[in-house]
Write a protein that holds these residues in place. Structure first.
Motif, PDB file in Angstrom:
ATOM      1  N   ILE A 190      48.331  46.479 -20.267  1.00 46.06           N
ATOM      2  CA  ILE A 190      48.653  47.892 -20.506  1.00 46.06           C
ATOM      3  C   ILE A 190      49.994  47.690 -21.450  1.00 46.06           C
ATOM      4  O   ILE A 190      49.975  48.350 -22.352  1.00 46.06           O
ATOM      5  N   THR A 220      48.594  58.627 -22.710  1.00 45.64           N
ATOM      6  CA  THR A 220      47.891  57.610 -22.925  1.00 45.64           C
ATOM      7  C   THR A 220      47.014  57.197 -21.556  1.00 45.64           C
ATOM      8  O   THR A 220      46.163  56.553 -21.642  1.00 45.64           O
ATOM      9  N   LEU A 221      47.892  57.346 -20.662  1.00 45.51           N
ATOM     10  CA  LEU A 221      47.260  57.041 -19.220  1.00 45.51           C
ATOM     11  C   LEU A 221      46.061  57.700 -18.660  1.00 45.51           C
ATOM     12  O   LEU A 221      45.327  57.422 -17.946  1.00 45.51           O
ATOM     13  N   TYR A 267      41.515  49.012 -25.443  1.00 39.76           N
ATOM     14  CA  TYR A 267      41.403  50.484 -25.069  1.00 39.76           C
ATOM     15  C   TYR A 267      42.804  51.009 -25.165  1.00 39.76           C
ATOM     16  O   TYR A 267      42.862  52.077 -25.326  1.00 39.76           O
ATOM     17  N   THR A 268      43.529  50.428 -24.705  1.00 37.75           N
ATOM     18  CA  THR A 268      45.207  50.909 -24.383  1.00 37.75           C
ATOM     19  C   THR A 268      45.664  51.058 -25.668  1.00 37.75           C
ATOM     20  O   THR A 268      46.139  52.108 -26.266  1.00 37.75           O
ATOM     21  N   ARG A 269      45.705  50.168 -26.623  1.00 43.13           N
ATOM     22  CA  ARG A 269      46.226  50.139 -27.942  1.00 43.13           C
ATOM     23  C   ARG A 269      45.219  51.298 -28.604  1.00 43.13           C
ATOM     24  O   ARG A 269      46.087  52.185 -29.463  1.00 43.13           O
ATOM     25  N   ASN A 324      44.037  54.058 -27.658  1.00 42.26           N
ATOM     26  CA  ASN A 324      44.379  55.609 -26.980  1.00 42.26           C
ATOM     27  C   ASN A 324      45.814  55.651 -27.316  1.00 42.26           C
ATOM     28  O   ASN A 324      46.145  56.899 -27.885  1.00 42.26           O
ATOM     29  N   THR A 325      46.612  54.712 -27.518  1.00 43.61           N
ATOM     30  CA  THR A 325      48.104  54.883 -27.689  1.00 43.61           C
ATOM     31  C   THR A 325      48.333  55.187 -29.104  1.00 43.61           C
ATOM     32  O   THR A 325      49.011  56.182 -29.551  1.00 43.61           O
ATOM     33  N   GLY A 349      49.157  46.545 -24.837  1.00 42.87           N
ATOM     34  CA  GLY A 349      48.325  47.351 -25.499  1.00 42.87           C
ATOM     35  C   GLY A 349      49.116  48.516 -26.281  1.00 42.87           C
ATOM     36  O   GLY A 349      49.058  48.757 -27.390  1.00 42.87           O
ATOM     37  N   VAL A 350      50.171  48.855 -25.372  1.00 38.59           N
ATOM     38  CA  VAL A 350      51.144  49.898 -25.890  1.00 38.59           C
ATOM     39  C   VAL A 350      51.984  49.254 -26.968  1.00 38.59           C
ATOM     40  O   VAL A 350      52.330  49.813 -27.971  1.00 38.59           O
ATOM     41  N   ILE A 384      43.006  55.909 -19.485  1.00 37.00           N
ATOM     42  CA  ILE A 384      43.038  54.935 -18.732  1.00 37.00           C
ATOM     43  C   ILE A 384      42.921  54.838 -17.156  1.00 37.00           C
ATOM     44  O   ILE A 384      42.294  53.798 -16.697  1.00 37.00           O
TER      45      ILE A 384
END
Length: 329
Positions: free
Chosen positions: A122, A250-251, A214-216, A218-219, A125-126, A254
């Motif tokens: 996470i 973003t969370l 996935y985190t990247r 969505n961020t 990714g951010v 996730i």
């Protein structure tokens, strides 16, 4: 929310009965040699007062194999609802007893890798999203793609070759050293921990890639939203824009993914446990399947079905909790 949960629980119950009926049909369709071999083994044991034919009839009756498919399934289901899954043919103990002995190894392994996955994937990714198209972004993307592409068996073999064979830092497999009995309680604890390092590292490496990407994604989507531009236009510090406004939103997706992964902590990692000889639920279920242990296999598949349905329910509930825009009916 209560009405929604009740409806989903009823739906999951119906799905579970149909899934287990399909599983029972598959077990029912296995060659009869599995049951016959077990009957012969039990008849050959010292002190056995029954012939192979008598054992065969008893085993078939116990699991409904001497009846039609539907009637046999109801026989198995009636016992399963009471918590009676019979005795394991491969391990010669009650199925639930064997399960309780091995499931906590899998839980410990899964919990460690799950926490490491969150801590690593996470934040990276951010960071990749904040520095889009930079060297940092490209580097993190390459790492995530490598993690996605690497098969579990290759990762495990490479880790064992480097850290166990060449460097000698860890044992190549098992969960205890040879002199485990002679160690102090503290020494025994750290000995077991050292045996779980490579398996946990294997699971972490093969799982962080997907969550990182996935985190990247969505961020990036959140950072391009209108309210983020408004927050920056108001002169808010970038740390507050990212850490409070962007990261919180973003969370939302996730958290639903992680919620669905929680039941998987108890399902075991079949390939990893097999490669490192960790006697968890994954390793035990694999050994049971290849040895024709129908009682334990039926229990394990029922357990996996419940975990899958529970994970879906948790994801739905968490999505409604973390995102107030969602309304459940």
């Amino acid at each position: 929310m209560t009405k929604f949960i009740i409806k989903r629980l009823l739906t999951c119950t119906v799905i579970f009965f149909f899934v287990m009926f399909i599983v029972y049909v598959l077990m029912y369709s296995l060659p009869s040699s599995y049951v016959e071999n077990m009957a012969r083994e039990m008849a050959a044991k010292p002190g056995s007062q029954k012939s192979a034919a008598q054992w065969l009839a008893e085993l078939n009756a116990q699991y409904g194999m001497d009846k039609g498919v539907f009637e046999g399934y109801l026989t198995w289901l009636k016992s399963a609802v009471k918590g009676d899954f019979g005795d394991s043919w491969a391990w010669t103990v009650p199925v639930t007893e064997k399960f309780q002995d091995v499931v906590w190894y899998s839980f410990a392994l899964g919990a460690v890798s799950f926490v490491l996955e969150i801590i690593i994937a996470i934040p990276l990714g951010v960071l990749a999203a904040r520095k889009q198209y930079s060297l940092t972004d490209y580097s993190i993307t390459v790492v995530s793609l490598i993690g996605i592409s690497l098969p579990t068996f290759f990762t495990a073999i490479m880790l064992k070759m480097v850290f166990a064979v060449q460097l000698g830092w860890f044992d190549i497999g098992g969960f205890q050293s040879r002199d485990y009995i002679n160690m102090t309680p503290v020494g025994q604890f750290f000995d077991v921990v050292s045996h779980f390092v490579l398996p946990a590292l294997t699971l972490t490496i093969v799982s962080i890639g997907g969550l990182m990407r996935y985190t990247r994604a969505n961020t990036l989507e959140v950072l391009n939203a209108d309210y983020i531009r408004t927050a920056r236009a108001k002169g808010l510090p970038e740390s507050k824009v990212i850490g409070y406004h962007a990261f919180r939103n973003t969370l939302i997706p996730i958290v639903t993914i992680l919620g669905g992964s929680l039941p998987g902590l108890f399902s075991g990692a079949l390939i990893t446990e097999q490669l490192f000889s960790i006697p968890g639920i994954g390793y035990t279920s694999y050994q049971s399947m290849i040895r024709g242990d129908i009682p334990f296999t039926m229990f394990y598949l029922a357990f996996i079905s419940i975990l899958t349905l529970l994970g879906t329910l948790i994801s739905d509930i968490l999505y409604a909790v973390v995102d107030p825009r969602v309304r459940v009916h």
